[in-house]
Design a protein around this motif. Structure first.
Motif, short mmCIF file in Angstrom:
data_model
loop_
_atom_site.label_atom_id
_atom_site.label_comp_id
_atom_site.label_asym_id
_atom_site.label_seq_id
_atom_site.Cartn_x
_atom_site.Cartn_y
_atom_site.Cartn_z
N ASP A 212 -21.41 88.95 134.16
CA ASP A 212 -20.90 89.27 132.83
C ASP A 212 -22.06 88.46 131.86
O ASP A 212 -21.91 87.36 131.82
CB ASP A 212 -19.53 88.89 132.54
CG ASP A 212 -18.99 89.23 131.27
OD1 ASP A 212 -19.44 90.11 130.44
OD2 ASP A 212 -17.94 88.54 130.80
N TYR A 213 -22.55 89.28 130.96
CA TYR A 213 -23.46 88.78 130.11
C TYR A 213 -23.75 90.10 129.15
O TYR A 213 -23.94 91.08 129.34
CB TYR A 213 -24.78 88.68 130.69
CG TYR A 213 -25.89 88.14 129.71
CD1 TYR A 213 -25.86 87.41 128.74
CD2 TYR A 213 -27.18 88.98 129.95
CE1 TYR A 213 -26.74 86.83 127.96
CE2 TYR A 213 -28.13 88.60 128.99
CZ TYR A 213 -27.95 87.66 127.94
OH TYR A 213 -29.03 87.27 127.10
N ILE A 214 -23.35 89.84 127.99
CA ILE A 214 -23.63 90.57 126.89
C ILE A 214 -25.11 90.22 126.20
O ILE A 214 -25.29 89.18 125.47
CB ILE A 214 -22.63 90.36 125.55
CG1 ILE A 214 -21.01 90.71 126.19
CG2 ILE A 214 -22.85 91.26 124.41
CD1 ILE A 214 -21.02 92.19 126.85
N TYR A 215 -26.05 91.21 126.26
CA TYR A 215 -27.47 90.96 125.76
C TYR A 215 -27.32 91.08 124.26
O TYR A 215 -26.60 91.63 123.91
CB TYR A 215 -28.11 92.11 126.24
CG TYR A 215 -29.60 92.00 125.94
CD1 TYR A 215 -30.25 91.08 126.73
CD2 TYR A 215 -30.25 93.00 125.42
CE1 TYR A 215 -31.81 91.01 126.30
CE2 TYR A 215 -31.64 92.87 125.02
CZ TYR A 215 -32.46 91.73 125.64
OH TYR A 215 -33.65 91.72 125.43
N PRO A 216 -28.33 90.13 123.73
CA PRO A 216 -28.01 89.84 122.18
C PRO A 216 -28.21 91.25 121.50
O PRO A 216 -27.81 91.32 120.61
CB PRO A 216 -29.17 88.72 121.80
CG PRO A 216 -29.16 87.96 123.35
CD PRO A 216 -29.06 88.86 124.28
N GLU A 217 -29.06 92.17 122.09
CA GLU A 217 -29.28 93.30 121.09
C GLU A 217 -28.33 94.38 121.42
O GLU A 217 -28.39 95.53 120.95
CB GLU A 217 -30.56 93.76 121.69
CG GLU A 217 -31.69 92.83 121.22
CD GLU A 217 -33.22 93.21 121.33
OE1 GLU A 217 -33.30 94.48 122.02
OE2 GLU A 217 -34.10 92.78 120.85
N VAL A 218 -27.32 94.10 122.29
CA VAL A 218 -26.44 95.41 122.60
C VAL A 218 -25.44 95.42 121.35
O VAL A 218 -24.98 94.57 120.81
CB VAL A 218 -25.38 94.70 123.96
CG1 VAL A 218 -24.16 95.72 123.95
CG2 VAL A 218 -26.18 94.73 125.12
#
Length: 221
Positions: A212-218
């Motif tokens: 689980d990781y929300i990429y900063p540009e998402v």
């Protein structure tokens, strides 16, 4: 087990040695130990600005998995980074997929092998559902049995290489959630801002992967 051919005395000694040898706690990760692990992140980023030597991450069994956590941070971010050219084998020419608002795309020739070495099934699903920026550009595009990633766009910032710290935020037998801090810097490497995000790894059959990781540009609603 070695056969006993020397009587009960030798057998007793062997059993005592076996008990002593069981004192070490086995690792629950089948990934190589630190001294044998080949990192995918380049060593030149271990600088005074981002000194990885102070990062220490342990799993639920007390095993040091710092090298794995740093490696997965680098690998995951470079998979998301549209300007990255190291993780994937990329087609020689940019392809124009006209069904997308931003048609520029790069074919990823070894997509499955790379993402499955970095992400869990949940992590891969996150990746493939990613929309970049407020314009909601699809990051991963699939067409005619081929996989593409959106071509380079405006930012060009490498979140992989801006890591400055990792702290364990939550821990269970098969998951570790890290509070990862990265630095936003100017052209002279002056830190403008520090940002902390969650980064969750899961142990799947003895292998740590990004879950689980929300990429900063998402794009997020």
């Amino acid at each position: 087990m070695r056969k006993n051919r020397f009587g009960a005395i030798v057998l007793s000694a062997a059993l005592m040695l076996a008990v002593v040898g069981c004192g070490d706690t086995p690792s629950n990760s089948s990934q190589p130990p630190t001294e044998d692990y080949v990192n995918r992140y380049p060593g030149e980023y271990n600088t005074a600005l981002a000194d990885y030597d102070d990062i220490h991450v342990e799993d639920n069994g007390g095993n040091d998995i710092s090298h794995i956590a740093i490696d997965l941070w680098y690998a995951a971010n470079e998979i998301y980074n549209v300007d990255e050219m190291d993780m994937f084998e990329i087609g020689a020419h940019e392809v124009s997929l006209r069904e997308y608002e931003v048609p520029q795309s790069n074919e990823l020739l070894n997509y499955a092998a790379v993402v499955e070495s970095v992400f869990t099934q949940n992590g891969v699903l996150q990746l493939e559902q990613t929309l970049i920026g407020y314009q909601r550009f699809p990051l991963i595009r699939k067409k005619d049995g081929k996989v593409y990633r959106m071509g380079g766009w405006k930012t060009g910032y490498s979140f992989a290489n801006s890591l400055t710290d990792m702290q364990v935020k939550a821990l269970s037998e098969d998951k570790v959630t890290l509070a990862v801090t990265y630095a936003i810097v100017d052209n002279e490497d002056n830190i403008l801002e520090r940002v902390t995000v969650d980064f969750t790894m899961a142990n799947v059959d003895g292998i740590w992967l990004v879950d689980d990781y929300i990429y900063p540009e998402v794009y997020q609603e």
